[in-house]
Every structure is written in C-alpha cells, then in structure tokens.
Scaffold this motif. Structure first.
Motif, PDB file in Angstrom:
ATOM      1  N   TYR A 250       0.842  -1.207   0.000  1.00  0.00           N
ATOM      2  CA  TYR A 250       0.000   0.000   0.000  1.00  0.00           C
ATOM      3  C   TYR A 250       0.874   1.254   0.000  1.00  0.00           C
ATOM      4  CZ  TYR A 250      -3.793  -3.188   1.410  1.00  0.00           C
ATOM      5  OH  TYR A 250      -4.709  -4.207   1.479  1.00  0.00           O
ATOM      6  N   SER A 252       3.892   1.493  -1.258  1.00  0.00           N
ATOM      7  CA  SER A 252       4.485   1.636  -2.590  1.00  0.00           C
ATOM      8  C   SER A 252       3.489   2.186  -3.593  1.00  0.00           C
ATOM      9  CB  SER A 252       5.022   0.293  -3.087  1.00  0.00           C
ATOM     10  OG  SER A 252       6.303   0.064  -2.560  1.00  0.00           O
ATOM     11  N   CYS A 253       2.220   1.765  -3.510  1.00  0.00           N
ATOM     12  CA  CYS A 253       1.203   2.302  -4.417  1.00  0.00           C
ATOM     13  C   CYS A 253       0.950   3.782  -4.146  1.00  0.00           C
ATOM     14  CB  CYS A 253      -0.111   1.537  -4.285  1.00  0.00           C
ATOM     15  SG  CYS A 253      -0.094  -0.080  -5.066  1.00  0.00           S
ATOM     16  N   TYR A 284       1.798  -8.741  -3.536  1.00  0.00           N
ATOM     17  CA  TYR A 284       0.761  -7.709  -3.524  1.00  0.00           C
ATOM     18  C   TYR A 284       1.157  -6.418  -4.245  1.00  0.00           C
ATOM     19  CZ  TYR A 284      -1.488 -10.554   0.128  1.00  0.00           C
ATOM     20  OH  TYR A 284      -2.088 -11.555   0.826  1.00  0.00           O
ATOM     21  N   ALA A 285       2.443  -6.170  -4.422  1.00  0.00           N
ATOM     22  CA  ALA A 285       2.887  -4.876  -4.973  1.00  0.00           C
ATOM     23  C   ALA A 285       2.578  -4.768  -6.461  1.00  0.00           C
ATOM     24  CB  ALA A 285       4.380  -4.686  -4.740  1.00  0.00           C
ATOM     25  N   PHE A 286       2.347  -3.550  -6.929  1.00  0.00           N
ATOM     26  CA  PHE A 286       2.178  -3.281  -8.358  1.00  0.00           C
ATOM     27  C   PHE A 286       3.510  -3.597  -9.035  1.00  0.00           C
ATOM     28  CE2 PHE A 286       1.517  -0.109 -11.940  1.00  0.00           C
ATOM     29  CZ  PHE A 286       0.561  -0.870 -12.577  1.00  0.00           C
ATOM     30  N   SER A 289       6.981  -1.782  -8.866  1.00  0.00           N
ATOM     31  CA  SER A 289       7.642  -1.587  -7.561  1.00  0.00           C
ATOM     32  C   SER A 289       8.018  -2.911  -6.891  1.00  0.00           C
ATOM     33  CB  SER A 289       6.719  -0.817  -6.613  1.00  0.00           C
ATOM     34  OG  SER A 289       6.204   0.334  -7.220  1.00  0.00           O
TER      35      SER A 289
END
Lengths: 314, 314
Positions: A250, A252-253, A284-286, A289
């Motif tokens: 979250y 990183s987003c 979980y990261a985009f 990233s």
C-alpha cells in the motif's frame, strides 16, 4: 574553524542528546532524564542547559553551532508547532520559538516527530544510506513509521503521515487496537501483536510446537523457533509477513519509496522478518515496484539523534 | 511585457495543448492528433510545431515563453526520463533533452506522468484549490491516481507513486485484474469494476432492482438508481465506498494529505460517490486524519494542461 550540530531526541523517560561535527560525525552522545512534571515545563530548559554545558565542556562558542535538531514524541507540523505530546504533558506551542527564547544565540532550530526523525537518521547514516527516499517501519511494542521523500520528512496535514501501524489490514477483525479501531497492522506485526496472533493461531489447531511449552512466550521466542524450523512458528511468521508485506505494498502504491527500513525489537530477528514481509510484498505490490528492498535499521536508539542533526544540516 | 507558458498533455489519441499567461490564466486550448506510428517518433515534433504555430499566431517571441510543461501517459522520473510509454510506442529517453533539441530557444521544459500532472492541475486551479497537498483518485475505465505534496509531484522510484488502483484491497479475490494481480481496488471501483462487482452481487441474491431490467447497465445507471433509492444500487455503492474509503485510509496513513480529489467518469455522480467513500474512510482512517475531505475534480480534461503549466511556473 570546526562547526557543530546538536541533536535532542526527546522520549517519555529520557532525552538522548548528540553532539555532531558539521560533517555528520558523532562526537559525543549522552542522556538526561525527561522531567514530565508540571506539564513538561522543564523539558526544554533542561535540554538547553545540557547543550550549554556541553558547549562549555568542549570549548564551543555559539557561533560554531550550526543549529539544534529536536525529535518530539508527538505530532509536529512544518512550522515546528507541536500539537500535544501526551507523554510529556505538552499542549500546543511552537518549539522553535521556545528554543530561540532559551538559546537566542543559536537561532537555527528544526523539529520533527520522533518516528519521522528516526527514519531520516536511518536514511542518512543507517539502513537506508545511499537512498533519497525511504519508509521506515518500526516493529516495537506498537508499529510506528516515518516517511522521507527526497531527503525531506513527510509529516502530513495532521501529523498522521507514517502511521503505518494503523492501516486497517483486517477489516473483519472484532478485537480492538489500542487506537480504538479494529484490524490495525499493529495488532498482528508489533512485538506484542505477533504474540497475540500466535496465541489465537495456537488455540485454533493442534499442531505441535515448542511454543506450547513456553509460558508467556515473546516475539523473540517465535522468531528463534521459526529460525530452527518449528512448523507452527514458521506459520505465524508467514502470516506476520502477509500482513506486513501487504501494508508495504500500500505504501508503494502511494509513494513508491527507494527502500523500506525495518526497525524496532522485531527487526533484531533480521532476515526471518524481512524475508517473510518481502515474500508477500512481491505478491501484492504493483509490478513496477516489486523489486523494492527492505533493509534492517542499523542505528538502533541513535537513529533519532542522527535524524535531528540531519534536519539542521540539510 | 506579457509572458506565457505552454502545456502539452499527451494522450494515446490526441495531445491537448494549452497556452497560458504566466499568471496561470488560460488564453487558448486546442488539440492535435497523436501520431503513434513509427514508435511515436512524430509526437514531440508535432507538439513543437503546434507550439511554434501558436507563437506565430499570437505574435509571441521565444523570450516571452517561460517554458513548456508536458504530461506523458507513462512513467517519468525526476530528471524527466521517460521509461516506456506503450500507448505511444516510446522507449526510454529524456524528454527534456529531446524538446530542447526541437525548440532550443525555450530551454525550460518540465515533464511528469499524466495522472500526476492532472493531480497538480486540480490542486492548483481545480477541486484542491487552496491546499498544499492532495491525492487525486481518478475513477475511469481504470483507477489512476496522483500524489502532490507541498505542491510537488511525487513520482516514486519506479514511477509507481499514485498507483492507487492497484492496492490489493481484497486479498482473497480469485478473478485477476488487468495488471495480473487479484483483488486490486480498480476491480471494484472503476467504472468497469463497479459494474462487474454489481453483476456478482446481483447473481448472489434475489433482491429486486431496476438494474435487473437494464441489459448491459453501466456505472452511470448504478449511480442514478442509487440516487433515487434503489435498494440494490445503494448496496452496490455502499460496497464501492467500503473499498474506496479503505484505500483512502491507507493513503492517509502514508502521507496524510490535505484533501482527496475524486475525478474520472464515476465522479460525475458527485456526492453519491464521495459520501459513500467518506463514510468508510472515517471508519478505517487513523483518528488524527478522520476529518480529511474529498472534493470532486473540477477541471475535467483540462486538468492535465493546467498541471503542465504549473510544473513550469513553480
């Protein structure tokens, strides 16, 4: 002529002081008690006194002091107004103005929230060295955090930036966090939270574990047993990593930092903790990233005084 | 002598151009097609040509142009290096250097990702006017976002800052998002996502709803029916608000912005959307940030050119 900087990291029981050369090298560090009586009215005069005594001891004149950086255990805005420190009994006032009254010969004063200041210290001289931006997550009794972007602390409108520990990662939770909400990251990943979660997990299964034989086990026991392959301890650390890694995703987003810095008591377990968090972070990261790393904090209790010095030296 | 700024917001099908007075007032706006053939090699020369033609038309000399701001539909780092724009066929190159070659008499060029630039525009002249920091969430076909702190765009290490749409808000989801992960915010709160979620919700119950009688209903139908009290439409918007409000709380725990700005097609429904999001935001947010507001974006498709101008004028 040599120049100097003072850092004062104010905590609820003691103030950590640091005297630095202006190149950032630490010359001396020491502590004084935090006198919280009478609404904390003595705290800043005590800090000023400690600084004057140190200047005398080292033969430093006021003109040689670049400035004073102060870490405060509560919200501080960009103009250095403190917005209540319950631990110290402080209300709302401008800490720079107060210090300028106490030490008029040292006009340059900067201040920040202690968690943010520690993050700045770690970015400058600790686990985040070489990076420009970092988010520090401190896994202690609670879970704190600090956000530093382009070398500058992000405090937020209400001083709420970096309150990573209160991300609602389990919306269905019914047990309340100390903040009053339910399902905060802190409830699963602080030193205390991971023990609570472990007890719930142990009560829901029969899997044998050495943890069952330790009365009042701690987060340290969990990490140690995970390191030697205790199945249940590994499951607990895996779930810990799921929550922490998701919270990191979250972050990183939102700001996509150069690096995460993991500090606090739980971080002493080292790779066990970062590996578990990164396993889920990458899930979980985009995608852009996904490769962001997590470093262990290096400065321990000194992160604050380093960050204080850095606020002044920038 | 009057000074001017150009903004060029490059999209996949057209480039929106704006000519501004240096006080930020828009003098003229127009569009040219984006020629994406041959790896997008014509796009920037076309922009340069459009700027030169406009200068001639208005009798503006190069010395009167403060600079050119460019919005790019892909990641752009702080030194204005574009890191691939799949829509345009662009690879990796420095967009400021390229523009300086094309228009050497106008050396001041700034660039940013289009979503971030739109957020900057809304903060400056739109829904976020008067604030210093804002996070914009664009609820369109997908969910995009832009983070502006202290008037400065946060791009992030990998250009991943503001990728709000890819926060994993439903870790148990099994249907994949277009990004490949499962459970992204975009899957529930984009114009397309809310329809998908609505269809799942409708299939799981028998509650009567006018939605059942509209073949291929859109997010607009859902919002309109919610506004007139259709029970099922209200339930869908409530769940939409739960996801969006929770994502907003994660943003506040990271950067604690002054205000949220909600844009994109879904934002045309106005209060229906912001009320649903804020209801849950207040449930999930850390107490210090609970009162943060959500404004509707005001500049529509012009947000980009305003943000482009702002990058140059700061």
């Amino acid at each position: 002529m040599q120049n100097y900087v003072f850092g004062a990291d104010i905590g609820g029981t003691s103030v950590k002081l640091g005297l630095f050369y202006s190149d950032g090298e630490l010359l001396e560090k020491w502590e004084i008690p935090t006198r919280t009586v009478n609404g904390g009215v003595h705290v800043l005069p005590d800090v000023a006194q400690a600084i004057m005594t140190a200047m005398e001891r080292h033969g430093i004149s006021a003109s040689q002091v670049v400035g004073i950086g102060i870490g405060v255990p509560g919200p501080v805005d960009d103009s250095f107004t403190v917005n209540k420190c319950v631990n110290l009994g402080w209300g709302v006032f401008n800490i720079k103005e107060r210090m300028n009254e106490l030490l008029p010969e040292i006009p340059h004063v900067a201040a920040g929230n202690d968690a943010n200041v520690a993050a700045l210290g770690e970015l400058w001289r600790g686990g985040g060295r070489g990076s420009q931006s970092a988010v520090m997550i401190t896994l202690g009794t609670g879970v704190g955090g600090g956000v530093v972007l382009d070398g500058k602390i992000v405090a937020g409108r209400n001083g709420g930036a970096g309150e990573i520990g209160h991300m609602t990662v389990e919306p269905g939770e019914t047990v309340p966090c100390s903040c009053g909400k339910c399902g905060c990251l802190e409830q699963y990943t602080s030193a205390r939270g991971v023990v609570r979660m472990a007890k719930v997990m142990l009560s829901q299964c029969d899997t044998p574990s050495k943890l069952r034989r330790i009365e009042d086990f701690t987060s340290k026991h969990i990490c140690e047993l995970a390191a030697v392959g205790d199945h249940m301890a590994l499951k607990i650390i895996d779930r810990f990593g799921d929550y922490l890694g998701r919270a990191m995703s979250y972050i990183s987003c939102t700001v996509d930092p150069d690096v995460f810095i993991i500090g606090g008591g739980m971080s002493k377990a080292g790779n066990i903790v970062t590996d578990a968090a990164l396993k889920y972070y990458r899930k979980y990261a985009f995608h852009v990233s996904k490769e962001t790393g997590a470093a262990i904090a290096m400065l321990g209790n000194d992160a604050g005084i380093y960050g204080c010095a850095r606020m002044v030296l920038k």
